[in-house]
Design a protein around this motif. Structure first.
Motif, PDB file in Angstrom:
ATOM      1  N   THR A 156       0.856  -1.180   0.000  1.00 11.43           N
ATOM      2  CA  THR A 156       0.000   0.000   0.000  1.00 11.43           C
ATOM      3  C   THR A 156       0.893   1.231   0.000  1.00 11.43           C
ATOM      4  O   THR A 156       2.037   1.172   0.468  1.00 11.43           O
ATOM      5  N   PRO A 157       0.414   2.370  -0.526  1.00 10.75           N
ATOM      6  CA  PRO A 157       1.266   3.558  -0.613  1.00 10.75           C
ATOM      7  C   PRO A 157       1.886   3.979   0.712  1.00 10.75           C
ATOM      8  O   PRO A 157       3.040   4.417   0.755  1.00 10.75           O
ATOM      9  N   ASP A 158       1.143   3.821   1.824  1.00 13.07           N
ATOM     10  CA  ASP A 158       1.657   4.278   3.099  1.00 13.07           C
ATOM     11  C   ASP A 158       2.795   3.410   3.613  1.00 13.07           C
ATOM     12  O   ASP A 158       3.506   3.800   4.544  1.00 13.07           O
ATOM     13  N   LYS A 159       3.010   2.234   3.005  1.00 11.15           N
ATOM     14  CA  LYS A 159       4.115   1.369   3.401  1.00 11.15           C
ATOM     15  C   LYS A 159       5.280   1.419   2.411  1.00 11.15           C
ATOM     16  O   LYS A 159       6.172   0.577   2.455  1.00 11.15           O
ATOM     17  N   CYS A 160       5.254   2.412   1.536  1.00  6.76           N
ATOM     18  CA  CYS A 160       6.352   2.650   0.589  1.00  6.76           C
ATOM     19  C   CYS A 160       7.036   3.960   0.955  1.00  6.76           C
ATOM     20  O   CYS A 160       6.371   4.968   1.213  1.00  6.76           O
ATOM     21  N   ALA A 180       6.057   9.536  -6.237  1.00  9.96           N
ATOM     22  CA  ALA A 180       5.527   9.207  -4.910  1.00  9.96           C
ATOM     23  C   ALA A 180       4.094   9.690  -4.763  1.00  9.96           C
ATOM     24  O   ALA A 180       3.220   8.960  -4.266  1.00  9.96           O
ATOM     25  N   ARG A 181       3.816  10.909  -5.216  1.00  2.61           N
ATOM     26  CA  ARG A 181       2.473  11.468  -5.041  1.00  2.61           C
ATOM     27  C   ARG A 181       1.477  10.870  -6.027  1.00  2.61           C
ATOM     28  O   ARG A 181       0.289  10.753  -5.720  1.00  2.61           O
ATOM     29  N   SER A 182       1.947  10.466  -7.200  1.00  8.89           N
ATOM     30  CA  SER A 182       1.067   9.745  -8.126  1.00  8.89           C
ATOM     31  C   SER A 182       0.672   8.400  -7.543  1.00  8.89           C
ATOM     32  O   SER A 182      -0.451   7.924  -7.734  1.00  8.89           O
ATOM     33  N   ALA A 438      -3.252  20.031 -10.900  1.00  8.75           N
ATOM     34  CA  ALA A 438      -3.739  20.732 -12.084  1.00  8.75           C
ATOM     35  C   ALA A 438      -2.873  20.437 -13.306  1.00  8.75           C
ATOM     36  O   ALA A 438      -3.383  20.295 -14.427  1.00  8.75           O
ATOM     37  N   GLU A 439      -1.564  20.336 -13.103  1.00  9.11           N
ATOM     38  CA  GLU A 439      -0.651  20.116 -14.230  1.00  9.11           C
ATOM     39  C   GLU A 439      -0.741  18.699 -14.774  1.00  9.11           C
ATOM     40  O   GLU A 439      -0.704  18.485 -15.996  1.00  9.11           O
ATOM     41  N   PHE A 440      -0.891  17.719 -13.897  1.00  9.01           N
ATOM     42  CA  PHE A 440      -0.779  16.326 -14.337  1.00  9.01           C
ATOM     43  C   PHE A 440      -2.074  15.525 -14.263  1.00  9.01           C
ATOM     44  O   PHE A 440      -2.120  14.388 -14.733  1.00  9.01           O
ATOM     45  N   GLY A 441      -3.104  16.087 -13.680  1.00  6.97           N
ATOM     46  CA  GLY A 441      -4.354  15.344 -13.582  1.00  6.97           C
ATOM     47  C   GLY A 441      -4.304  14.213 -12.582  1.00  6.97           C
ATOM     48  O   GLY A 441      -5.006  13.205 -12.726  1.00  6.97           O
ATOM     49  N   ILE A 442      -3.473  14.359 -11.542  1.00  7.09           N
ATOM     50  CA  ILE A 442      -3.401  13.354 -10.484  1.00  7.09           C
ATOM     51  C   ILE A 442      -4.150  13.858  -9.256  1.00  7.09           C
ATOM     52  O   ILE A 442      -4.626  14.998  -9.238  1.00  7.09           O
ATOM     53  N   ASP A 443      -4.244  13.030  -8.256  1.00  3.41           N
ATOM     54  CA  ASP A 443      -4.879  13.406  -6.997  1.00  3.41           C
ATOM     55  C   ASP A 443      -3.854  13.198  -5.887  1.00  3.41           C
ATOM     56  O   ASP A 443      -3.778  12.125  -5.287  1.00  3.41           O
ATOM     57  N   SER A 444      -3.040  14.197  -5.625  1.00  2.00           N
ATOM     58  CA  SER A 444      -1.962  14.066  -4.649  1.00  2.00           C
ATOM     59  C   SER A 444      -2.510  13.829  -3.253  1.00  2.00           C
ATOM     60  O   SER A 444      -3.520  14.422  -2.868  1.00  2.00           O
ATOM     61  N   PRO A 445      -1.859  12.981  -2.470  1.00  2.00           N
ATOM     62  CA  PRO A 445      -2.301  12.771  -1.088  1.00  2.00           C
ATOM     63  C   PRO A 445      -2.040  14.023  -0.251  1.00  2.00           C
ATOM     64  O   PRO A 445      -1.076  14.744  -0.479  1.00  2.00           O
ATOM     65  N   ARG A 446      -2.899  14.265   0.723  1.00  2.00           N
ATOM     66  CA  ARG A 446      -2.741  15.433   1.595  1.00  2.00           C
ATOM     67  C   ARG A 446      -2.122  15.069   2.936  1.00  2.00           C
ATOM     68  O   ARG A 446      -1.544  15.937   3.592  1.00  2.00           O
ATOM     69  N   ALA A 447      -2.254  13.832   3.359  1.00  2.00           N
ATOM     70  CA  ALA A 447      -1.704  13.438   4.652  1.00  2.00           C
ATOM     71  C   ALA A 447      -0.186  13.516   4.616  1.00  2.00           C
ATOM     72  O   ALA A 447       0.448  13.100   3.636  1.00  2.00           O
ATOM     73  N   GLU A 560      19.435   9.076 -13.801  1.00  2.00           N
ATOM     74  CA  GLU A 560      18.409   9.069 -12.762  1.00  2.00           C
ATOM     75  C   GLU A 560      17.017   9.383 -13.307  1.00  2.00           C
ATOM     76  O   GLU A 560      16.046   8.713 -12.919  1.00  2.00           O
ATOM     77  N   PRO A 561      16.843  10.377 -14.200  1.00  2.00           N
ATOM     78  CA  PRO A 561      15.501  10.597 -14.735  1.00  2.00           C
ATOM     79  C   PRO A 561      14.944   9.381 -15.471  1.00  2.00           C
ATOM     80  O   PRO A 561      13.745   9.085 -15.368  1.00  2.00           O
ATOM     81  N   VAL A 562      15.792   8.675 -16.190  1.00  2.00           N
ATOM     82  CA  VAL A 562      15.327   7.477 -16.901  1.00  2.00           C
ATOM     83  C   VAL A 562      14.925   6.401 -15.895  1.00  2.00           C
ATOM     84  O   VAL A 562      13.900   5.720 -16.063  1.00  2.00           O
ATOM     85  N   ILE A 563      15.720   6.223 -14.841  1.00  2.00           N
ATOM     86  CA  ILE A 563      15.384   5.221 -13.819  1.00  2.00           C
ATOM     87  C   ILE A 563      14.048   5.558 -13.165  1.00  2.00           C
ATOM     88  O   ILE A 563      13.189   4.681 -12.971  1.00  2.00           O
ATOM     89  N   VAL A 564      13.832   6.830 -12.808  1.00  2.00           N
ATOM     90  CA  VAL A 564      12.564   7.213 -12.186  1.00  2.00           C
ATOM     91  C   VAL A 564      11.401   6.963 -13.143  1.00  2.00           C
ATOM     92  O   VAL A 564      10.353   6.429 -12.746  1.00  2.00           O
ATOM     93  N   ALA A 565      11.573   7.337 -14.396  1.00  2.00           N
ATOM     94  CA  ALA A 565      10.500   7.151 -15.375  1.00  2.00           C
ATOM     95  C   ALA A 565      10.152   5.676 -15.546  1.00  2.00           C
ATOM     96  O   ALA A 565       8.977   5.303 -15.585  1.00  2.00           O
ATOM     97  N   ARG A 566      11.154   4.829 -15.625  1.00  2.00           N
ATOM     98  CA  ARG A 566      10.883   3.405 -15.837  1.00  2.00           C
ATOM     99  C   ARG A 566      10.315   2.754 -14.568  1.00  2.00           C
ATOM    100  O   ARG A 566       9.498   1.835 -14.657  1.00  2.00           O
ATOM    101  N   MET A 567      10.714   3.223 -13.408  1.00  2.00           N
ATOM    102  CA  MET A 567      10.053   2.759 -12.182  1.00  2.00           C
ATOM    103  C   MET A 567       8.579   3.145 -12.213  1.00  2.00           C
ATOM    104  O   MET A 567       7.701   2.337 -11.866  1.00  2.00           O
ATOM    105  N   ALA A 568       8.297   4.390 -12.592  1.00  2.00           N
ATOM    106  CA  ALA A 568       6.920   4.867 -12.622  1.00  2.00           C
ATOM    107  C   ALA A 568       6.079   4.059 -13.592  1.00  2.00           C
ATOM    108  O   ALA A 568       4.930   3.696 -13.285  1.00  2.00           O
ATOM    109  N   GLN A 569       6.640   3.773 -14.757  1.00  2.00           N
ATOM    110  CA  GLN A 569       5.888   2.977 -15.733  1.00  2.00           C
ATOM    111  C   GLN A 569       5.606   1.578 -15.200  1.00  2.00           C
ATOM    112  O   GLN A 569       4.511   1.028 -15.407  1.00  2.00           O
ATOM    113  N   ALA A 570       6.584   0.978 -14.503  1.00  2.00           N
ATOM    114  CA  ALA A 570       6.399  -0.367 -13.967  1.00  2.00           C
ATOM    115  C   ALA A 570       5.373  -0.386 -12.840  1.00  2.00           C
ATOM    116  O   ALA A 570       4.631  -1.360 -12.674  1.00  2.00           O
ATOM    117  N   ILE A 571       5.309   0.693 -12.069  1.00  2.00           N
ATOM    118  CA  ILE A 571       4.390   0.756 -10.920  1.00  2.00           C
ATOM    119  C   ILE A 571       2.999   1.195 -11.346  1.00  2.00           C
ATOM    120  O   ILE A 571       1.983   0.605 -10.947  1.00  2.00           O
TER     121      ILE A 571
END
Length: 773
Positions: A156-160, A180-182, A438-447, A560-571
């Motif tokens: 779950t996100p709170d355990k990452c 992280a926020r996505s 607003a920029e990405f159309g995500i719903d960032s967590p507030r906690a 590093e940007p490529v690693i982050v992007a590929r992690m994001a795609q995998a997740i």
């Protein structure tokens, strides 16, 4: 040719102790810089990299965040000895291959020191270790990212938890916090939590910004400069040039520190013949050898004396117009400082009333003062009130928004300030989250998420399933080392985006990945649009580009940007609303997003390509205004407070050696303090040594006391040294095990690395438990 990696580890029995030095840099620094570079990287890679360090169009030194001039010419060698060591580490031609991992089981690597691990070279391929395995083994990049996606999605996100080192560039940091926020978490601890978090916690509510309010050019106009809780000779050597020039110009420089560091007294500028061979330039005009934790009492005494002088001669000390128009709380502050207990002040500081009064006289006379500070002020229980007292003094005399004046928290890592600007923070503002959504159309967590200390607690409570580390060495950087390491080993997955082996890799989760990345010095040209560059922010809010030119040591490294992007795609999947691929292929796309999300970055792609980059807006500096909740600068009132050790104990602070940058060891020589070939030492005043019944060089075990519990670290050697009486000093991370996780700075939650109460017992080969149960 470079030298092979060392086979032998540290032998503390080889310790040598000489006299402390009275000047920094000089010919020796040049010789050491070249020797370390040639040994690690060879002649050609060393000279090629040195020519581009901190130069326009070159790469930003991965060491400290001290700025370069944006108005004048750069020096041919725009770096220091420790910057050269940092480059040698990264440009290293030594390679850690899959065969190396095959030859070194985890059981052996866990017995090695951080010095030995880091000296082995650059990691050349992605590696994995699974439950029950004895060795790391190679893994394809595709399988590595798939493994990350499987583990994150099974949790779950709170355990990452997504940890960040201060060397991470702006574009990478922005993508990392977006990932992280996505996903749905603000668990974004970073190294700032462990260093300058107290600075932001003090400055944001009082002056409306958590950054320094001076430029490098302000050092050309200051009449008085304080250097407090900071060792520029080792940690920010290029600062010595600015201080030496200010001293020659006639500025008064006051060093305040428990240790008489070499850089306070003399500087042999390696850029000049006179500096190399002649008499060192003088630095400080005054040195106050204060007790650890006595700074709050000192600054309160300054406030008392300044207000007393104003009472005698109205209008000569306090900037009355400034105070009346743009500040709040002055009358309460004035009332609180009306009286002073001099006996308690002298006891807390270890300074005499005459010494304190003399320095207050300098403040009274100065029309433009700068206060510089570093971790000596930020890692104590009362750090935030201490720093608020500095802000009180600056507000009192109107030392904001005029030449030669302001607050200067000196950041220790090259982009730790930029990472926070990019949104690496466990307590994000609503404005940032709204802009991201607003920029990405995500719903960032507030906690709010975990900071570094809360992440330690989460590990202890088995509340972390997945831990991702963007650089850094979390296991050694935090407090309660053994407790943290045990918790990390119970996590289901640890992921380390790294350049070289470190301790965190060998106290890994049940499954662990090591993902090798490009460094600052490396070319990043495997993109559809060709070579890419990144950007960083220095200690004075200047944004500029950084671009490496060395050929990477392995074809298997990713940026590093490529690693982050590929992690994001995998997740998150390829159909996620954020176009991660576009950002990984063209870093201009990242900067266009940043320009629309973060104030001050408008037209980012054009401005970062300008010769000197650009300076972010800073209301106290630019307009003498304060974006606090009340729209004014805020005077604050804090009670008197100091550190007091129990009977038979001393107050212990941690520190770096001269051959060290955070948890990275370049060698075993703390040259300026006269320590060589050893690290497990305690520097102790000779009178304290005698009173406690020990001898110089005696081997002891160290026991810290906090809240009725004890922590223990074994086999340290006492070294008689001219530190402040009642205080002692040891290197981190060796002493981190002594810091109870509850010993933190209030408000900021920064570990109390400068606030341990310790006693010593003769070393025994049959010690008690390291951690209190």
């Amino acid at each position: 040719m470079h030298l092979p990696a060392p086979k032998d580890d540290i032998n503390e029995d080889d310790l040598k102790v000489g006299d402390p030095k009275r000047s920094a840099a000089g010919l020796k620094a040049v010789a050491v810089s070249l020797q370390r570079g040639f040994a690690e990287a060879g002649v050609s890679r060393t000279l090629l990299s040195m020519a581009r360090i901190n130069q326009r169009g070159g790469f930003d030194c991965p060491g400290c965040a001290w700025p370069e001039s944006i108005t004048g010419a750069r020096k041919p060698a725009e770096f220091c000895e420790n910057g050269a060591k940092a480059i040698a580490e990264e440009a290293s031609a030594r390679i850690v291959t899959p065969e190396w991992w095959e030859q070194h089981p985890i059981s052996v690597l866990r017995e090695k020191t951080e010095y030995w691990l880091g000296s082995q070279g650059r990691i050349s391929a992605p590696m994995i270790i699974r439950a029950g395995d004895t060795h790391y083994k190679p893994i394809s990049w595709a399988e590595a990212f798939s493994t990350i996606g499987e583990h994150v999605n099974a949790s779950t996100p709170d355990k990452c938890v997504f940890y960040t080192s201060g060397r991470t560039a702006n574009e990478t940091a922005f993508m990392y916090q977006l990932l992280a926020r996505s996903l749905g978490t603000n668990n974004l601890p970073d190294c700032s939590n462990m260093c300058h978090e107290s600075s932001g916690s003090a400055m944001n509510p009082t002056i409306g910004i958590g950054k320094g309010t001076v430029s490098l050019e302000d050092f050309d106009h200051a009449e008085l400069i304080f250097v407090v809780g900071q060792n520029p000779g080792t940690n920010h050597p290029r600062m010595l040039s600015a201080l030496a020039d200010a001293r020659k110009r006639g500025a008064k420089i006051v060093a305040v520190n428990p240790l008489p560091e070499a850089g306070f007294f003399g500087f042999k500028d390696p850029q000049t013949v006179g500096g190399m061979l002649g008499k060192p330039s003088e630095i400080s005009t005054h040195f106050l050898q204060i007790k650890v934790g006595g700074d709050l009492a000192l600054f309160q005494a300054f406030g008392h004396l300044l207000l007393a002088e104003e009472e005698k001669n109205p209008g000569t000390v306090v900037d009355q117009k400034f105070v009346a128009e743009v500040t709040d709380g002055f009358e309460a502050y004035k009332s609180a400082r009306a009286e002073l207990d001099w006996e308690a002040t002298e006891e807390a500081t270890g300074l005499s009333r005459a010494q304190i009064t003399e320095i207050a006289g300098l403040l009274i006379a100065s029309k433009a003062s700068i206060f510089c500070w570093a971790l000596g002020l930020t890692q104590q229980p009362h750090s935030v009130p201490t720093l608020k007292e500095i802000i009180n003094l600056l507000l009192l005399q109107g030392n904001f928004g005029k030449p030669g004046a302001g607050a200067c928290p000196v950041r220790g890592h090259s982009n730790v300030q930029g990472d926070r600007t990019m949104g690496i923070w466990e307590k994000p503002t609503e404005a940032l989250l709204e802009s991201l959504d607003a920029e990405f159309g995500i719903d960032s967590p507030r906690a709010h998420g975990y900071d570094s200390t809360e992440a330690l607690d989460a590990f202890e409570q088995d509340e972390v399933d997945v831990f991702v580390s963007m650089g850094g060495n979390f296991a050694l950087a935090n407090s309660e080392t053994e407790l943290l390491e045990a918790g990390m080993q119970r996590a289901k997955l640890t992921v380390h985006i790294s350049t070289k082996p470190n301790r965190s890799h060998v106290v890994h989760g049940q499954t662990s990945l090591i993902l090798p990345t490009l460094g600052r010095t490396d070319k990043d040209d495997k993109h559809p649009k060709g070579a890419q560059f990144l950007s960083v922010e220095d200690s004075m809010s200047v944004i500029h580009s950084t671009q490496g030119r060395l050929t990477p040591v392995s074809e298997h490294l990713l940026s590093e940007p490529v690693i982050v992007a590929r992690m994001a795609q995998a997740i998150l999947g390829d159909d996620h609303v954020v176009n991660w691929r576009a950002m990984a292929e063209d870093y201009d796309v990242i900067r266009d997003h940043i320009a629309r999300v973060l104030p001050g970055f408008e037209d980012f792609n054009r401005r970062v390509r300008e010769r000197n980059g650009f300076v972010l807006p800073n209301a106290p500096r630019d307009t003498r205004s304060f974006a606090t909740d009340i729209g004014k600068g805020r005077f604050t009132v804090s009670p008197f407070e100091a550190l007091k050790a129990p009977e038979g104990h001393l107050i212990l602070q941690t520190m770096r050696s001269h051959d060290q940058y955070n948890t990275t060891f370049y060698g075993l020589d703390d040259r300026y303090r006269g320590i060589k070939d050893g690290r497990r030492v305690i520097l102790i005043h000779p009178q304290d040594l005698t009173e406690m019944g020990f001898n110089d060089r005696e081997l002891v075990d160290v026991i810290s006391t906090f809240a009725g519990t004890e922590r223990r670290a074994n086999r340290f050697r006492l070294v008689s040294y001219p530190t402040a009486k009642g205080c002692a000093a040891a290197y981190f991370p060796e002493a981190n095990a002594l810091v109870h996780r509850g010993l933190v700075a209030r408000e900021s939650n920064t570990p109390g690395f400068k606030a341990m109460s310790v006693r010593f017992v003769p070393h025994t080969e049959q010690p008690g438990p390291t951690l209190d149960s």
